[in-house]
Write an enzyme that holds these catalytic residues in place. Structure first.
Site, PDB file in Angstrom:
ATOM      1  N   HIS A 105       0.935  -1.205  -0.095  1.00 17.61           N
ATOM      2  CA  HIS A 105       0.023  -0.094  -0.062  1.00 17.61           C
ATOM      3  C   HIS A 105       0.845   1.363   0.172  1.00 17.61           C
ATOM      4  O   HIS A 105       1.939   1.115   0.618  1.00 17.61           O
ATOM      5  CB  HIS A 105      -0.926   0.000   1.252  1.00 17.61           C
ATOM      6  N   ALA A 124      16.794   9.217  -6.922  1.00 21.35           N
ATOM      7  CA  ALA A 124      16.601   9.197  -8.390  1.00 21.35           C
ATOM      8  C   ALA A 124      17.819   8.704  -9.198  1.00 21.35           C
ATOM      9  O   ALA A 124      19.087   9.029  -8.755  1.00 21.35           O
ATOM     10  CB  ALA A 124      16.250  10.636  -8.903  1.00 21.35           C
TER      11      ALA A 124
END
Length: 198
Positions: free
Chosen positions: A73, A137
């Protein structure tokens, strides 16, 4: 609350899409994929056959989530992220024949609740990203990431810890870590972050 599927999206009839979820332009959701409630699959994203997403997941534009990935989730998958599924990738067999699905065994990436994978990162299966972890990233993840860990680089290495908001925890100098708000305190035991008494 209804499910929204853009006309240009390709969603297999055998996929299960949770109520309130949105599938945007040019995205593909393959057979037997299961998306929870209120998920967002961005433009051009790919969700492989049998992949599962928990509730409230976001898969940003052009991310590739290959089977058999499992997302808990509240997982965030940034733009152009790749979750791989082949430990020893080859297009052909040693004899030079084109490989078929029977010539390799798919292995998956597991991402636990609340974790986030930054833009253009690659998770090389099989790996598990722990709950509330943050992959910076451009990183390449080749080994499991502990819950709440902040990892970065090629290959990704742990450079700190983050709270549930994704903000870096601050070392207090006495072996404890504290959230940026100062309200949550943690200790590291056997390489795992654990709540500590305030």
């Amino acid at each position: 609350m209804t499910t929204r599927v853009a006309p240009s999206a390709d969603v297999d009839d055998r996929a299960v899409i949770g109520e309130g979820s949105s599938i945007w332009h040019l995205a593909q959701v393959r057979e037997h994929a299961r998306l929870g409630r209120d998920c967002v699959v961005g433009r051009g994203a790919y969700i492989g056959s049998g992949v599962t997403l928990g509730d409230n997941c976001k898969v940003q534009n052009y991310a590739l989530v290959y089977e058999p990935a499992r997302l808990g989730h509240g997982v965030f998958i940034g733009p152009a992220v790749v979750l791989t599924n082949d430990t020893y990738p080859r297009a052909v067999t040693p004899e030079g024949d084109l490989k078929s699905a029977d010539d390799w065994e798919a292995v998956g990436v597991t991402i636990e609740e609340g974790a986030a994978i930054g833009a253009r990162a690659v998770c090389v299966a099989p790996v598990t990203i722990g709950a509330w972890a943050l992959v910076a990233a451009g990183s390449v993840v080749t080994k499991d990431v502990p819950s709440h860990a902040l990892v970065a680089g090629v290959p990704a290495r742990q450079i700190g810890w983050v709270d549930r908001e994704g903000r870096p925890l601050v070392a207090t100098g006495d072996g404890r870590w504290v959230s940026s708000s100062g309200t949550d305190h943690y200790v590291v035991v056997d390489g795992a972050l654990n709540p500590a008494a305030n």
